[in-house]
Design a protein around this motif. Sequence first.
Motif, short mmCIF file in Angstrom:
data_model
loop_
_atom_site.label_atom_id
_atom_site.label_comp_id
_atom_site.label_asym_id
_atom_site.label_seq_id
_atom_site.Cartn_x
_atom_site.Cartn_y
_atom_site.Cartn_z
N SER A 119 14.21 -11.36 -21.87
CA SER A 119 13.54 -10.29 -22.62
C SER A 119 14.55 -9.40 -23.34
CB SER A 119 12.67 -9.46 -21.67
OG SER A 119 13.47 -8.83 -20.68
N ASP A 120 15.69 -9.14 -22.69
CA ASP A 120 16.73 -8.33 -23.34
C ASP A 120 17.26 -9.03 -24.59
OD1 ASP A 120 16.39 -6.46 -21.38
OD2 ASP A 120 18.16 -7.05 -20.21
N LEU A 121 17.50 -10.33 -24.48
CA LEU A 121 18.02 -11.07 -25.63
C LEU A 121 17.00 -11.12 -26.77
CD1 LEU A 121 19.99 -14.15 -24.23
CD2 LEU A 121 20.84 -12.32 -25.68
N THR A 122 15.73 -11.25 -26.42
CA THR A 122 14.70 -11.28 -27.46
C THR A 122 14.67 -9.97 -28.24
OG1 THR A 122 13.38 -12.80 -26.10
CG2 THR A 122 12.24 -11.67 -27.89
N ALA A 123 14.72 -8.84 -27.50
CA ALA A 123 14.74 -7.54 -28.17
C ALA A 123 16.02 -7.35 -28.99
CB ALA A 123 14.61 -6.43 -27.13
N GLU A 124 17.15 -7.84 -28.46
CA GLU A 124 18.41 -7.71 -29.18
C GLU A 124 18.41 -8.54 -30.47
OE1 GLU A 124 22.38 -6.36 -29.75
OE2 GLU A 124 20.69 -5.68 -28.53
N LEU A 125 17.81 -9.71 -30.43
CA LEU A 125 17.72 -10.53 -31.63
C LEU A 125 16.88 -9.85 -32.71
CD1 LEU A 125 17.32 -14.12 -30.14
CD2 LEU A 125 19.10 -13.37 -31.70
N ALA A 126 15.78 -9.23 -32.31
CA ALA A 126 14.95 -8.52 -33.29
C ALA A 126 15.72 -7.37 -33.93
CB ALA A 126 13.68 -8.01 -32.61
N ARG A 127 16.49 -6.65 -33.11
CA ARG A 127 17.28 -5.52 -33.64
C ARG A 127 18.36 -6.02 -34.59
NH1 ARG A 127 21.80 -3.19 -33.34
NH2 ARG A 127 22.60 -4.76 -31.89
N MET A 128 19.04 -7.12 -34.23
CA MET A 128 20.12 -7.63 -35.08
C MET A 128 19.58 -8.17 -36.40
SD MET A 128 22.99 -9.37 -32.59
CE MET A 128 21.89 -10.52 -31.79
N ARG A 129 18.42 -8.77 -36.39
CA ARG A 129 17.86 -9.27 -37.65
C ARG A 129 17.51 -8.12 -38.59
NH1 ARG A 129 15.17 -13.12 -33.96
NH2 ARG A 129 16.16 -15.16 -34.28
N THR A 130 17.03 -7.01 -38.02
CA THR A 130 16.77 -5.82 -38.85
C THR A 130 18.07 -5.25 -39.39
OG1 THR A 130 14.83 -5.33 -37.49
CG2 THR A 130 15.69 -3.55 -38.87
N ALA A 131 19.10 -5.20 -38.54
CA ALA A 131 20.40 -4.69 -38.98
C ALA A 131 21.02 -5.58 -40.05
CB ALA A 131 21.34 -4.56 -37.79
N LEU A 132 20.76 -6.88 -39.98
CA LEU A 132 21.32 -7.81 -40.97
C LEU A 132 20.78 -7.49 -42.37
CD1 LEU A 132 22.96 -10.31 -41.70
CD2 LEU A 132 20.98 -11.70 -41.05
N GLU A 133 19.50 -7.22 -42.47
CA GLU A 133 18.93 -6.90 -43.78
C GLU A 133 19.54 -5.62 -44.35
OE1 GLU A 133 16.98 -8.93 -45.40
OE2 GLU A 133 17.07 -10.34 -43.70
N ALA A 134 19.75 -4.62 -43.47
CA ALA A 134 20.35 -3.37 -43.95
C ALA A 134 21.82 -3.55 -44.33
CB ALA A 134 20.21 -2.29 -42.88
N ALA A 135 22.54 -4.39 -43.58
CA ALA A 135 23.96 -4.58 -43.84
C ALA A 135 24.20 -5.29 -45.17
CB ALA A 135 24.61 -5.38 -42.70
N LYS A 136 23.28 -6.16 -45.56
CA LYS A 136 23.46 -6.86 -46.83
C LYS A 136 23.37 -5.91 -48.01
CE LYS A 136 21.81 -11.39 -45.24
NZ LYS A 136 20.73 -12.41 -45.36
N LEU A 137 22.67 -4.78 -47.83
CA LEU A 137 22.53 -3.82 -48.93
C LEU A 137 23.74 -2.89 -49.04
CD1 LEU A 137 18.77 -2.88 -48.41
CD2 LEU A 137 19.73 -4.50 -50.05
N THR A 138 24.36 -2.56 -47.91
CA THR A 138 25.49 -1.61 -47.90
C THR A 138 26.65 -2.21 -47.13
OG1 THR A 138 24.55 -0.56 -45.92
CG2 THR A 138 23.99 0.41 -48.06
N PRO A 139 27.57 -2.92 -47.80
CA PRO A 139 28.73 -3.49 -47.09
C PRO A 139 29.56 -2.39 -46.44
CG PRO A 139 28.52 -4.41 -49.30
CD PRO A 139 27.55 -3.26 -49.22
N PRO A 140 29.95 -2.54 -45.19
CA PRO A 140 30.65 -1.48 -44.47
C PRO A 140 32.11 -1.33 -44.86
CG PRO A 140 30.42 -3.38 -43.06
CD PRO A 140 29.68 -3.70 -44.32
N ASN A 141 32.68 -2.32 -45.55
CA ASN A 141 34.09 -2.22 -45.91
C ASN A 141 34.30 -1.63 -47.31
OD1 ASN A 141 32.90 -4.54 -47.01
ND2 ASN A 141 34.88 -5.53 -47.29
N VAL A 142 33.21 -1.25 -47.97
CA VAL A 142 33.28 -0.60 -49.28
C VAL A 142 32.89 0.87 -49.10
CG1 VAL A 142 32.43 -0.56 -51.64
CG2 VAL A 142 32.73 -2.75 -50.45
N TYR A 143 33.81 1.76 -49.37
CA TYR A 143 33.59 3.19 -49.15
C TYR A 143 33.36 3.89 -50.49
CZ TYR A 143 35.14 2.48 -44.36
OH TYR A 143 35.25 2.05 -43.07
N LYS A 144 32.25 4.61 -50.56
CA LYS A 144 31.86 5.30 -51.78
C LYS A 144 32.16 6.80 -51.65
CE LYS A 144 29.78 1.57 -53.48
NZ LYS A 144 30.18 0.88 -54.70
#
Length: 689
Positions: free
Chosen positions: A472-497
């Motif tokens: 159950s922990d892994l299932t919840a973690e996978l859902a959280r990481m998939r949401t974070a993946l969509e957000a990360a594609k919009l704002t790369p963390p190595n580019v500072y504005k």
Amino acid sequence: MNVRLIDKAMQFTKRVRWNRRTAGIAAAVAGVVALAFLRHREPATFYYASETVRRGPVQQILHEAGTLKPREPVLVKCDFGARIQFLVEDGAWVEKGETLFILSEEDEVKRVADDRNNLLGVRQELRLASMRRQFAEASEGQKASAAMRTYDLEAIRFRILTAKPVGGTELIRLHEALVPIEAETATVREAFERAQAAYQIAFDAHLDAVDAAQSHRDASMRVQARIDELSARVDIAAEGLNASEQDERGRAEKDLPAARDEMARLAAGDAALAKRLEAARATRDAAKPARDELQAKLTERELMEEDYHIRIEIEKRGLPLAKLRLDEESATLVLAESERKRDQGQLAFAAGALSKTALEDLEAAVRANASQLRIVRENVAIAERPLAPEVLLEAQTKLDRMKTKADQAQEALKRALAIQDQEIEVLKAQEKRWTSSIDSRSRHFPSMIEANIEFAEKELTALDQDDGKRRSDLTAELARMRTALEAAKLTPPNVYKAPVSGITWVMREGDRPRQAGDRAWEEDTLVEIYPPQDMEVVAKINEVNVKHVAKGMRAMIDIPSLDHLRLVGDITQVSGIGKDKFAEFSDTWDKIVFADVTQFEVRCRLSQTRQDYRQGMTALLSIVVGEKPDALWLPLGAVTRTGDGWTALAGDERRTVAVTGEPFGDDVFIVDGGLQEGDVVQVKRVVDR
């Protein structure tokens, strides 16, 4: 006029950040200009201007020139350590949202791969620690159970020793009741042993299947971590790598296909191992209910038997006394019979029918039987006496000793489990730390999040069905990481504005600004942005005048470059340490030069913010440092210092009169005597050519 030109030349030489050569050239130019004017000047032409003695409020105003400087910069820090790929130019103007710098994600990818390997190792250690706890619980629990059984046996012995038998036919009754119970218990025991044997076989098969699946899963996770590490190295562009880094990338490119083949081989065996594990689990679960039911029934009957056996042993302890009582009854009957025969013999002897010898034999038999009865009664009294205190004390001491050993064994079990639990908690904390490190480092990197998702999916596939919480922990973690993946594609963390608009100041590496290719560390401040609207005036005040300035004073500000923008400000800081006038040139001059003029830095907050402020703009300060609400005064140029006093040219005839008073600031003279309000004085002035 000549004096003003000299002053302007000197101010020019002061404001230029010169080196030794340029300073010498500037000084020479200033000297030549001054000498040229002094040699060729014409005789001065004078005229007289009228000034009237007036009464009213007078202010002492300190005029200083300062510059606009930013108050607080906006710091832009690195969230992780890496090489700088791009860095904005030092001193450049940036708009909000423009790129300031870009960091390489190569090092961070390597760190995440290392952290994932560490996490895998900690999880393996955690499983081993859980197994060690089970072993400690089994081994120390066995010792504790043995000690407890010894104590229970000693408690039974103490009960048998101290309990009073019922007597009579109680022993026979207990025996008759125990016989059918033993027969039923034997039947239940045989059924339980058969069920236990079947369950043990199924349990051992399940353990073998679990071990095989666990070993297969650990191998898959190790290979996957290796693939992630090699992929991270291969994904790095070869351009710009040094020789060792290129060799490392080449080895990774060579080893990656073999690692993937190994992963494919392991994946091919997943289905068979899962099927074997499921079948073993089903067999074990099917055998367990019957075994548990028979075990409970057997335990119940054994406890019933145990109570009967204890009561029988208590009654057996009363058998000697019962025998002595029977002997006592028998001896009493024998004595009574011998006494009856003696009495009859006495009658027969009196009638002459019995000899004296026969009578004496009858009397001897009575005496013998009476003695035997006394002996039996003494034995009965001895048997009826309670236990001797020393015997009871010895039994109680032995019981207490067994109880102490049982308690010590229980404490040893608790200590062993506490040690193992502590180790497990430490490993859980390490697992949490590595998980948090992986999450924090790869939280915003799309490639890393994708790798984490793949890693978690493989772990979820290989999980045992019994491990519901981890699933159950892994299932919840996978859902959280998939949401974070969509957000990360919009704002790369190595580019500072840039968070705000302003002028950039790049942090230094030694004596130069940092640049692309330099190493940046986590929490390093790479760029400071100075917003134009957050400015203050910084002025340097001569040591003679600093005593008049204090924090909180109001000041009028004039910014010439902004169409003589006039503002009101407040003095926010007066430096407590003065510096030489030429101290700011020490970094560029070849040797230290002192002006022997000390200045103190004063900061003044502006009353409003504007977007058109720029760092370095000139700002003129007018600070009211003194005030007289009602005074008789003249311009300071209308009086002349004569010896210890002051004089003025009064009236149109310009007669010299003595005036008493004192200067007030740089421009005003306060009149105490010698002139009246409305008097006119003449001021000698030079015609400006």
